[in-house]
Design an enzyme around this catalytic site. Structure first.
Site, PDB file in Angstrom:
ATOM      1  N   ARG A  89       0.808  -1.282  -0.030  1.00 38.19           N
ATOM      2  CA  ARG A  89       0.025   0.029   0.036  1.00 38.19           C
ATOM      3  C   ARG A  89       0.969   1.374  -0.066  1.00 38.19           C
ATOM      4  O   ARG A  89       1.659   1.577   0.816  1.00 38.19           O
ATOM      5  CB  ARG A  89      -0.996   0.108   1.268  1.00 38.19           C
ATOM      6  CG  ARG A  89      -1.805   1.110   1.276  1.00 38.19           C
ATOM      7  CD  ARG A  89      -2.592   1.520   2.623  1.00 38.19           C
ATOM      8  NE  ARG A  89      -2.885   2.626   2.498  1.00 38.19           N
ATOM      9  CZ  ARG A  89      -3.571   3.576   3.555  1.00 38.19           C
ATOM     10  NH1 ARG A  89      -3.309   2.960   4.757  1.00 38.19           N
ATOM     11  NH2 ARG A  89      -4.354   4.837   3.427  1.00 38.19           N
ATOM     12  N   HIS A 134      -3.122  10.944   0.420  1.00 33.53           N
ATOM     13  CA  HIS A 134      -2.321  10.732   1.879  1.00 33.53           C
ATOM     14  C   HIS A 134      -1.873  12.094   2.109  1.00 33.53           C
ATOM     15  O   HIS A 134      -0.631  12.094   2.544  1.00 33.53           O
ATOM     16  CB  HIS A 134      -1.533   9.444   1.775  1.00 33.53           C
ATOM     17  CG  HIS A 134      -1.160   9.129   3.095  1.00 33.53           C
ATOM     18  ND1 HIS A 134      -1.454   7.556   3.401  1.00 33.53           N
ATOM     19  CD2 HIS A 134      -0.984   9.520   4.015  1.00 33.53           C
ATOM     20  CE1 HIS A 134      -0.985   7.305   4.766  1.00 33.53           C
ATOM     21  NE2 HIS A 134      -0.903   8.663   5.196  1.00 33.53           N
ATOM     22  N   GLU A 179      -7.505   8.482   6.387  1.00 38.99           N
ATOM     23  CA  GLU A 179      -7.989   9.025   7.806  1.00 38.99           C
ATOM     24  C   GLU A 179      -8.694  10.353   7.845  1.00 38.99           C
ATOM     25  O   GLU A 179      -7.942  11.545   8.058  1.00 38.99           O
ATOM     26  CB  GLU A 179      -6.792   8.949   8.716  1.00 38.99           C
ATOM     27  CG  GLU A 179      -6.018   7.797   8.710  1.00 38.99           C
ATOM     28  CD  GLU A 179      -4.803   7.552   9.711  1.00 38.99           C
ATOM     29  OE1 GLU A 179      -4.632   6.521  10.101  1.00 38.99           O
ATOM     30  OE2 GLU A 179      -4.177   8.753   9.900  1.00 38.99           O
ATOM     31  N   ASN A 316      -7.561   1.797   9.555  1.00 39.04           N
ATOM     32  CA  ASN A 316      -6.199   2.090  10.284  1.00 39.04           C
ATOM     33  C   ASN A 316      -6.694   1.853  12.003  1.00 39.04           C
ATOM     34  O   ASN A 316      -7.436   2.571  12.197  1.00 39.04           O
ATOM     35  CB  ASN A 316      -5.254   3.193  10.081  1.00 39.04           C
ATOM     36  CG  ASN A 316      -5.308   3.403   8.533  1.00 39.04           C
ATOM     37  OD1 ASN A 316      -5.272   2.588   7.699  1.00 39.04           O
ATOM     38  ND2 ASN A 316      -4.812   4.612   8.068  1.00 39.04           N
ATOM     39  N   TYR A 318      -4.426   1.688  15.689  1.00 43.30           N
ATOM     40  CA  TYR A 318      -3.231   1.617  16.542  1.00 43.30           C
ATOM     41  C   TYR A 318      -3.312   1.606  17.982  1.00 43.30           C
ATOM     42  O   TYR A 318      -2.544   0.755  18.694  1.00 43.30           O
ATOM     43  CB  TYR A 318      -2.513   3.073  16.168  1.00 43.30           C
ATOM     44  CG  TYR A 318      -1.911   3.285  14.743  1.00 43.30           C
ATOM     45  CD1 TYR A 318      -0.584   2.818  14.417  1.00 43.30           C
ATOM     46  CD2 TYR A 318      -2.540   3.814  13.971  1.00 43.30           C
ATOM     47  CE1 TYR A 318      -0.094   2.840  13.243  1.00 43.30           C
ATOM     48  CE2 TYR A 318      -2.090   3.911  12.447  1.00 43.30           C
ATOM     49  CZ  TYR A 318      -0.753   3.130  12.272  1.00 43.30           C
ATOM     50  OH  TYR A 318      -0.352   3.579  11.231  1.00 43.30           O
ATOM     51  N   GLU A 388      -3.579  -0.383   8.110  1.00 44.39           N
ATOM     52  CA  GLU A 388      -2.346   0.472   9.040  1.00 44.39           C
ATOM     53  C   GLU A 388      -2.616  -0.375  10.297  1.00 44.39           C
ATOM     54  O   GLU A 388      -3.714  -0.360  10.985  1.00 44.39           O
ATOM     55  CB  GLU A 388      -2.419   1.720   8.893  1.00 44.39           C
ATOM     56  CG  GLU A 388      -2.110   2.324   7.671  1.00 44.39           C
ATOM     57  CD  GLU A 388      -1.905   4.099   7.987  1.00 44.39           C
ATOM     58  OE1 GLU A 388      -1.435   4.358   9.146  1.00 44.39           O
ATOM     59  OE2 GLU A 388      -1.986   4.768   7.045  1.00 44.39           O
TER      60      GLU A 388
END
Length: 490
Positions: A89, A134, A179, A316, A318, A388
């Protein structure tokens, strides 16, 4: 105490990933390419901001060279091939491809670079997963208002059409915008080169991002039959859970505000804003003396236009947070990763959760399984790609045990979500292939599974322990692999 000693107790077991499950790694153009002013590439908003505000970046750095992937893409291909990933990606730089920001000028050098990269990936059996935006907005577009300008819907659609036309014969997986939470919420609170306006500009940005995504999806319909690809948006979803008894209602509202606001219009059966969020912002707007809600409503036509504009769900992930309502008179900060001023909600890591050194990344592997369950509950059985997932350190070392065990524990929870909860996750992406320019952290925050020596003009790359672990997971399609041995020779 290192993360390994806190998490090593549970064995990985003999779990295997389903047949057809895909593994990849990710990067972003601005963070790795460098060559910021090569040929006819124009400056992006981040080029301007980093050059004008070095005092706001801990090491005073810029991405003018970064990993030098514009010149060293062959080294990147070698790393990807050594890992054995199914896909890579990456993003295509808007100002490198369209120097004016608009389709009146297409850079032939930009086209050559991305054609070369895409062709090399395919020749090595690696599928390109391409992100259209991005965060590297051309300076010209930024100066015209960026995402707060409704013309962005048209401009982004034009960008997407150029990319589909040039690369869609070989790119079969597209992510439109990376995002929206960062693009709109965090940027509107003053992060990086964002346009600070948390009351109205934030919501205008979110509205335009969703409509621009839907416009790209509509345009891709003109190419879909011939190119036979798929398209979605890459959201940032955190898991939130109550800090204590009585915090359940505010927690669900935070989940809907932080996650559902960007997902409900696209993935729900009803479309439109999450009803609880729409009601809350309308009331808070009235209480603040506004004549209209600060969350601009969608028309019925717009609801239908956005609803269903996906071929899969991508996100994504985290970290996780706990939630409680702010107490009377208690200030609510402006960092969307920790507090939610719109809802007067305070969020933080739970005591006992290990934390990365960047201050916001709390390690709670169960949060990945829980957010996957929440997505299934809210949006049904959809193919899901985790685009991600990763862990940050501040010190250069090939012995990155904390990162390795972050991956092991999060992948374990991913398998439990698939096997026990029936969540249809079809692919997983590690962030990131290599250390890179980490936005406002410069080079002080390192997410890479490959080390990059930024003091070396050659930008030497070396695999960390986590890269060797991930390679074995990919090779065996299993978590039942031992920790590798590696000699740290930095």
């Amino acid at each position: 105490m290192c993360l390994y000693s806190l998490l090593a107790g549970a064995a990985a077991g003999h779990h295997r990933f389903p047949d057809g499950f895909k593994f990849g790694v990710a990067t972003a153009a601005y963070q790795i390419e460098g060559s910021w002013n090569v040929s006819d590439k124009s400056p992006s908003m981040w080029d301007d901001w980093t050059q004008q505000n070095p005092h706001l970046i801990p090491d005073g750095s810029t991405a003018e060279v970064a990993c030098d992937s514009y010149n060293r893409w062959e080294e990147d291909i070698r790393m990807l091939k050594d890992l054995g990933v199914d896909y890579y990606r990456f993003s295509i730089s808007w100002p490198r491809l369209l120097p004016t920001g608009l389709p009146n000028q297409i850079s032939q050098d930009g086209v050559r670079y991305y054609n070369t990269l895409i062709n090399a990936l395919l020749q090595n059996g690696i599928q390109p997963y391409v992100t259209i935006y991005h965060w590297d907005m051309p300076r010209r577009i930024y100066n015209m208002g960026g995402w707060q300008n409704p013309l962005m819907i048209t401009w982004f659609g034009d960008l997407a059409r150029v990319m589909f036309s040039l690369f869609g014969d070989r790119v079969k997986t597209w992510l439109t915008i990376n995002e929206p939470l960062l693009v709109c919420d965090v940027s509107s609170q003053g992060w990086g080169p964002g346009k600070k306006d948390t009351e109205i500009g934030l919501h205008l940005c979110t509205r335009h991002v969703l409509l621009a995504h839907a416009r790209a999806y509509e345009i891709y319909g003109e190419f879909r039959e011939q190119q036979k690809g798929r398209l979605s948006i890459a959201n940032q979803f955190m898991w939130y859970e109550p800090e204590g008894p009585g915090d359940e209602e505010i927690t669900e509202l935070v989940l809907q505000y932080m996650n559902g606001r960007h997902a409900h219009p696209i993935f729900s059966k009803e479309g439109g804003w999450p009803p609880a969020v729409e009601r809350h912002v309308a009331k808070s707007s009235r209480d603040a003396g506004y004549g209209l809600s600060r969350l601009p409503p969608f028309s019925e036509e717009e609801i239908e236009y956005i609803r269903g504009s996906f071929d899969f769900l991508a996100f994504n992930h985290y970290t996780s947070q706990t939630v409680r309502a702010a107490r009377p008179g208690e200030p609510v900060g402006g960092d969307a990763f920790f507090d939610v001023p719109e809802l007067r909600a305070r969020t933080q890591g739970r005591p006992g959760w290990p934390a990365a050194e960047n201050g916001w990344l709390y390690v709670y592997p169960e949060g990945l399984r829980k957010i996957l369950g929440w997505l299934k509950q809210n949006y049904g059985d959809i193919d899901i790609i985790i685009t991600e997932n990763g862990y940050s350190t501040s010190v250069r070392s090939l012995q990155d045990d904390d990162r390795l065990h972050y991956y092991r524990e999060y992948l374990k929870q991913l398998l439990l979500a698939i096997e026990e909860d029936g969540v249809n996750v079809v692919a997983y992406t590690a962030w990131s292939l290599m250390d890179n320019f980490e936005w406002t952290d410069g080079y002080t925050s390192k997410f890479g599974i490959y080390d990059v020596d930024f003091s070396d003009p050659e930008r030497r790359r070396r695999p960390k322990k986590s890269a060797l672990f991930y390679r074995e997971v990919i090779r065996t399609r299993s978590l039942d692999v031992p920790d590798p041995h590696i000699k740290d020779e930095l």
